[in-house]
Design a protein around this motif. Structure first.
Motif, mmCIF file in Angstrom:
data_model
loop_
_atom_site.group_PDB
_atom_site.id
_atom_site.type_symbol
_atom_site.label_atom_id
_atom_site.label_comp_id
_atom_site.label_asym_id
_atom_site.label_seq_id
_atom_site.Cartn_x
_atom_site.Cartn_y
_atom_site.Cartn_z
ATOM 1 N N UNK A 182 10.414 8.501 9.225
ATOM 2 C CA UNK A 182 10.036 8.611 7.800
ATOM 3 C C UNK A 182 8.925 7.616 7.481
ATOM 4 N N UNK A 183 9.030 6.425 8.062
ATOM 5 C CA UNK A 183 8.003 5.398 7.822
ATOM 6 C C UNK A 183 6.648 5.853 8.385
ATOM 7 N N UNK A 184 6.691 6.511 9.523
ATOM 8 C CA UNK A 184 5.465 7.071 10.114
ATOM 9 C C UNK A 184 4.864 8.124 9.181
ATOM 10 N N UNK A 185 5.731 8.985 8.652
ATOM 11 C CA UNK A 185 5.275 10.045 7.743
ATOM 12 C C UNK A 185 4.635 9.441 6.492
ATOM 13 N N UNK A 186 5.181 8.314 6.053
ATOM 14 C CA UNK A 186 4.644 7.683 4.846
ATOM 15 C C UNK A 186 3.184 7.272 5.049
ATOM 16 N N UNK A 187 2.854 6.806 6.264
ATOM 17 C CA UNK A 187 1.511 6.289 6.558
ATOM 18 C C UNK A 187 0.411 7.279 6.199
ATOM 19 N N UNK A 188 0.711 8.574 6.312
ATOM 20 C CA UNK A 188 -0.315 9.591 6.053
ATOM 21 C C UNK A 188 -0.308 10.035 4.584
ATOM 22 N N UNK A 189 0.434 9.315 3.753
ATOM 23 C CA UNK A 189 0.571 9.765 2.356
ATOM 24 C C UNK A 189 0.210 8.672 1.353
ATOM 25 N N UNK A 190 -0.978 8.139 1.521
ATOM 26 C CA UNK A 190 -1.400 7.033 0.639
ATOM 27 C C UNK A 190 -1.605 7.517 -0.805
ATOM 28 N N UNK A 191 -1.618 8.851 -1.019
ATOM 29 C CA UNK A 191 -1.774 9.373 -2.387
ATOM 30 C C UNK A 191 -0.529 9.135 -3.250
ATOM 31 N N UNK A 192 0.592 8.800 -2.610
ATOM 32 C CA UNK A 192 1.834 8.615 -3.390
ATOM 33 C C UNK A 192 1.749 7.347 -4.236
ATOM 34 N N UNK A 193 2.011 7.484 -5.513
ATOM 35 C CA UNK A 193 1.944 6.319 -6.400
ATOM 36 C C UNK A 193 2.953 5.248 -5.996
ATOM 37 N N UNK A 194 4.070 5.685 -5.433
ATOM 38 C CA UNK A 194 5.120 4.742 -5.021
ATOM 39 C C UNK A 194 4.935 4.240 -3.598
ATOM 40 N N UNK A 195 3.729 4.407 -3.039
ATOM 41 C CA UNK A 195 3.512 4.118 -1.618
ATOM 42 C C UNK A 195 4.101 2.756 -1.197
ATOM 43 N N UNK A 196 3.730 1.688 -1.909
ATOM 44 C CA UNK A 196 4.183 0.341 -1.494
ATOM 45 C C UNK A 196 5.690 0.202 -1.663
ATOM 46 N N UNK A 197 6.217 0.744 -2.775
ATOM 47 C CA UNK A 197 7.665 0.662 -3.005
ATOM 48 C C UNK A 197 8.433 1.395 -1.904
ATOM 49 N N UNK A 198 7.903 2.555 -1.507
ATOM 50 C CA UNK A 198 8.564 3.339 -0.465
ATOM 51 C C UNK A 198 8.543 2.601 0.867
ATOM 52 N N UNK A 199 7.391 1.982 1.155
ATOM 53 C CA UNK A 199 7.243 1.249 2.408
ATOM 54 C C UNK A 199 8.238 0.087 2.451
ATOM 55 N N UNK A 200 8.313 -0.637 1.346
ATOM 56 C CA UNK A 200 9.235 -1.774 1.256
ATOM 57 C C UNK A 200 10.680 -1.283 1.417
ATOM 58 N N UNK A 201 11.001 -0.226 0.705
ATOM 59 C CA UNK A 201 12.376 0.286 0.669
ATOM 60 C C UNK A 201 12.834 0.778 2.044
#
Ligand SMILES: C[S@@+](CC[C@H](N)C(=O)[O-])C[C@H]1O[C@@H](n2cnc3c(N)ncnc32)[C@H](O)[C@@H]1O
Ligand SMILES: [Zn+2]
Length: 376
Positions: free
Chosen positions: A287-306
């Motif tokens: 999931x963390x890998x998938x997040x890397x390609x989704x910088x358009x998400x407003x919650x990007x940093x919160x999601x990464x931290x979480x």
């Protein structure tokens, strides 16, 4: 119904204009004719990441409201071959149709009761995101989930799950509950415990990929496997949590205990609940890998931290310790969390509670750290 366009993730959808349904300057999404809640964006973001890891061929979003969840899965992951967006409400159906068209989403939109739909269909990924408890939809959604498929539930009824509304917990989750100092974790485990028992009726097992608490809801995503033997093994993960209100000792195990082994006082108990793992670490890493390609998400940093925090705390399956509660039982000051983590060595913060820590160390070792740090 006056509508406004909003953006969420890669979707642009129409939702009821909040201003039309405000009461004395306040707004509750349940007051609008079709439900859309901005406080659930994080829930949908994280679900997008999970669905992209799963990459299901077909998806049923059984309680869709505006359609936002399923529409986002379609737009932000490899599109499924089939997507069913369902809601019982006629107004919701009009909006789901308009929103699917607006976003170029090829969906089958159905206006059915979720249970009757789910008992008659099957899919690799089933999403159940109701008002309050998902309990009335557990059996049908497990039935609808194919072998090795996934099912996701949101629960917003914190009172029964966290032990405030005990009778409601008994009714909805067939579990005893009490307010324990680590009730945020009790809630998610009572929920999974109920799902595991419903799955067993159908000779199926559930395996959590991710299960968490946030703001005012729980979200769990589970893999479903067929087989009576697997279902039996799955039920082996059920047990009880107990806590002594006198000395603070806590217990977890398969058998319930009523008296504190340390001081003999009566203990508060919650269960049956899920004692197994809450996370599949490989799933979280992906999931963390998938997040890397989704910088358009407003919650990007919160999601990464979480997600990073879940990966850290996922190492420890024992329930978290509430430092404020334990310190109060010892009549000592709460040491800084950083110092406790250092003292315990093998320990982590937890997303469940800012006052909590997760550790491989036992109750006594944790108390020793609190005492030791107060003595300095
Ligand atoms: C919390 S909302 C869903 C929110 C949506 N999943 C999202 O992410 O925005 C719950 C929806 O379930 C619908 N609903 C309630 N009971 C239902 C039932 N028995 N069958 C199908 N839909 C139902 C309601 O009309 C409502 O739109
Ligand atoms: Zn005790």
């Amino acid at each position: 119904m006056r509508l406004v366009e909003i953006s969420e993730g890669k979707a642009k959808i129409l939702v009821p204009d909040q201003r039309e349904y405000e009461r004395e300057g306040k707004f509750d999404p349940a007051w609008a004719p079709v439900f859309y809640n901005t406080r659930m964006v994080f829930n949908r973001d994280i679900s997008v990441l999970a669905v992209s890891v799963i990459s299901p061929k077909n998806i049923v979003d059984a309680l869709s409201a505006t359609g936002i969840r399923g529409i986002r899965y379609y737009l932000e992951t490899t599109p499924p071959q089939t997507l069913v967006l369902n809601d019982l409400d006629k107004g919701a159906i009009e909006l789901i149709k308009a929103n699917s068209e607006r976003n170029g989403v090829n969906a089958l939109v159905t206006n059915r009761d979720a249970n009757s739909l789910l008992f008659e269909t099957s899919a690799d990924y089933v999403d159940v995101d109701p008002f309050g408890t998902p309990s009335p939809f557990i059996l049908s959604s497990i039935k609808a989930t194919r072998n090795n498929g996934h099912v996701a539930y949101t629960a917003t009824d914190l009172s029964p799950l966290e032990g405030k509304a005990k009778m409601s917990c008994k009714r909805k989750y067939d579990a005893e509950n009490s307010k324990l100092s680590f009730s945020k974790e009790v809630g998610v485990r009572v929920l999974i415990g109920k799902i595991a028992r419903e799955a067993a009726i159908l000779e199926k097992a559930v395996i959590p990929e991710i299960a968490f608490y946030k703001d005012y809801y729980y979200r769990v995503i589970l893999k479903v496997k067929r087989g009576a033997k697997r279902a039996d093994e799955c039920l082996n993960n059920l047990g009880f949590y107990s806590e002594c209100n006198n000395c603070g000792f806590s217990y977890e195990g398969k058998e319930r205990i009523d008296r504190c082994p340390k001081c003999g006082s009566p203990m508060k108990t919650a269960g049956p609940l899920w004692l197994g793992n809450l996370y599949n670490m490989d799933f979280l890493t992906r999931m963390k890998e998938e997040l890397k390609t989704r910088s358009y998400l407003q919650n990007f940093s919160k999601l990464d931290y979480f997600i990073s925090l879940l990966i850290k705390e996922g190492k420890y399956n024992q329930h978290y310790f509430n430092l404020e509660f334990l310190s109060s039982k010892l009549r000592l000051n709460i040491p800084p969390k950083r110092k406790i983590l250092e003292c315990l060595g093998d320990a982590s913060e937890t997303h469940f509670d800012p006052k909590g820590i997760k550790t491989s160390k036992n109750f006594q070792e944790t108390l020793s750290c609190i005492k030791g740090l107060n003595d300095r």
